[in-house]
Write an enzyme that holds these catalytic residues in place. Structure first.
Site, short mmCIF file in Angstrom:
data_model
loop_
_atom_site.label_atom_id
_atom_site.label_comp_id
_atom_site.label_asym_id
_atom_site.label_seq_id
_atom_site.Cartn_x
_atom_site.Cartn_y
_atom_site.Cartn_z
CG ASN A 108 5.59 -6.26 -0.97
OD1 ASN A 108 6.54 -5.60 -0.57
ND2 ASN A 108 4.93 -5.98 -2.08
CG HIS B 225 8.64 -1.43 -9.28
ND1 HIS B 225 8.27 -2.74 -9.22
CD2 HIS B 225 7.49 -0.73 -9.37
CE1 HIS B 225 6.96 -2.83 -9.27
NE2 HIS B 225 6.46 -1.62 -9.36
CG HIS C 268 5.05 -0.12 -0.52
ND1 HIS C 268 4.01 -1.02 -0.63
CD2 HIS C 268 5.91 -0.44 -1.51
CE1 HIS C 268 4.26 -1.86 -1.62
NE2 HIS C 268 5.41 -1.52 -2.19
#
Length: 432
Positions: free
Chosen positions: A149, A171, A200
């Site tokens: 990230n 995930h 996200h």
């Protein structure tokens, strides 16, 4: 047999899951697993742990080797898994939280968006450029599977600055429908779903059970659910914008301007938001490492069950020619028609022996695309800053961040950026 490189192998639980998955995959069991990490102590603990695991679940068939040289480890690789964190907890994560807090800006994770996500991206982009430069020289045909990230920022920067074939993996898509349905006490049998958007902040566009649309009953049950729970922000987003979002309430609360507000401190209590999460989590790392060493490295009975992480399934499909469906982060080439081309989007992809093939999604609901755009603006300007070294784009990214812009004045945003750049000078010396 394949050569699989893991960069950031000091992330010991993650390396156990991904490499352990490979050791349980027949076509990958005789692979060479090349390990890299700048923390040599953690690197050799990971090597010891994986050698132990290799003997226990794979009859010692794989070669597990820690490397000191990045280029040597990458030479002739077929797959490269990236899971690095540049700068570590102290001082970088601490500064990402404490300096913005001086200006009144609270964050939860600060690793994907917001000023913390911007700084993390700027620290990481040059390191990734060094990795892809080496890959172009010694393994130009390898696939790079990025887990680091801020996912969209890092994957986008890789794809815009190198010739390497790469995707970003997270995930949150795999667990999205489980988290939604289990929280509402609903069965998951025969459920099909469609998810697309950005990392996200991808949207559960459709969810059906035996062909029946589940959204009406989901929304009814969500409205009736009582008491504090982990999905309160996501339910509010679904109520107001119509769709459930992939990432957790704690993450989502700092991607939008509605939930963490100085003038409305009661919102934090109302929605169960925990600011300072990632900073507070880091304090426990000493005990975490002691426990992990006992449970993993020193455990002679160590075993593993294959997880739902995509990496081993991707490598299996490419190696055997079988077909497997994943969700991945790629540059938009018209896959989501109302998000900009060349932005990093998260879409369904099919994997086979010829590679990874993103699927056409079409238009997102306009309100979902609009929310995604507020995040894409930050991704793209952080990438621009990371690839050009221009400080003005750091300011631009921060000024356009939804949460930061909702809380701070332009002058405070600029001053905060200057202070963070100075605190990160070791990693951001290229920014001027």
């Amino acid at each position: 047999m394949p050569k699989i490189v893991f960069i950031g192998a000091g992330s010991i639980i993650f390396v156990k899951n991904l490499i352990g998955d490979c050791m349980l995959t027949p076509c990958l069991q005789e692979s060479e697993f090349a390990l890299l990490d700048i923390d040599k102590e953690k690197l050799y603990l990971a090597e010891k742990m994986l050698q132990n695991l290799n003997n226990n679940i794979n009859s010692g068939r794989a070669l597990v080797k820690a490397y000191a040289s990045q280029k040597e480890a990458l030479k002739d690789a077929d797959f490269v898994i990236n899971a690095i964190q540049v700068g570590g907890y102290d001082p970088c994560v601490v500064n990402d939280f404490e300096i913005p807090l001086k200006y009144g800006l609270k964050q939860t994770y600060a690793d994907t968006l917001g000023i913390g996500g911007i700084m993390r991206g700027l620290r990481t982009i040059p390191v990734m450029k060094g990795i892809t430069d080496d890959m172009e020289e010694v393994c130009p045909d390898a696939w790079l599977l990025n887990y680091t990230n801020p996912m969209a920022t890092i994957t986008g920067a890789i794809l815009k600055s190198s010739k390497i074939k790469a995707i970003g993996l997270c995930h949150s898509v795999q667990v999205c429908t489980h988290e939604l349905l289990s929280g509402l006490g609903m069965k998951e049998d025969n459920v099909n779903y469609k998810i697309a958007g950005i990392n996200h902040q991808a949207w559960l566009l459709e969810i059906k059970q035996d062909g029946k649309d589940l959204y009406p009953i989901i929304k009814h049950k969500a409205a009736e659910r009582k008491g504090k729970h982990e999905d309160m922000v996501r339910y509010e987003v679904m109520k107001r914008f119509g769709y459930y979002v992939t990432e957790s309430s704690q993450h989502s609360s700092e991607y939008m301007p509605y939930f963490i507000k100085r003038n409305y401190p009661e919102l934090i209590e109302r929605f169960g938001i925990k600011t300072q999460m990632y900073k507070d989590w880091g304090i426990s790392q000493i005990n975490y490492w002691k426990r992990t060493k006992e449970e993993l490295v020193d455990n002679k009975e160590l075993s593993h069950q294959r997880t739902k992480e995509f990496a081993s399934y991707i490598m299996e499909a490419m190696t055997t020619g079988s077909i497997y469906k994943i969700a991945a982060n790629v540059l938009n080439r018209g896959y989501i028609s109302n998000l900009p081309d060349n932005s990093c989007v998260e879409v369904p992809c099919l994997v086979d022996g010829t590679g990874i093939h993103p699927c056409f999604v079409g238009e997102l609901p306009p309100q979902c695309a609009a929310i995604n755009m507020t995040n894409i603006n930050v991704h793209n300007l952080t990438i621009e800053a990371g690839l050009t070294g221009k400080k003005e784009h750091v300011y631009h990214a921060a000024m356009l961040d939804p949460h930061t812009a909702a809380e701070l004045s332009i002058d405070d945003i600029a001053a905060m950026c200057d202070e963070l750049i100075l605190a990160n000078q070791r990693w951001l010396g290229y920014i001027n």
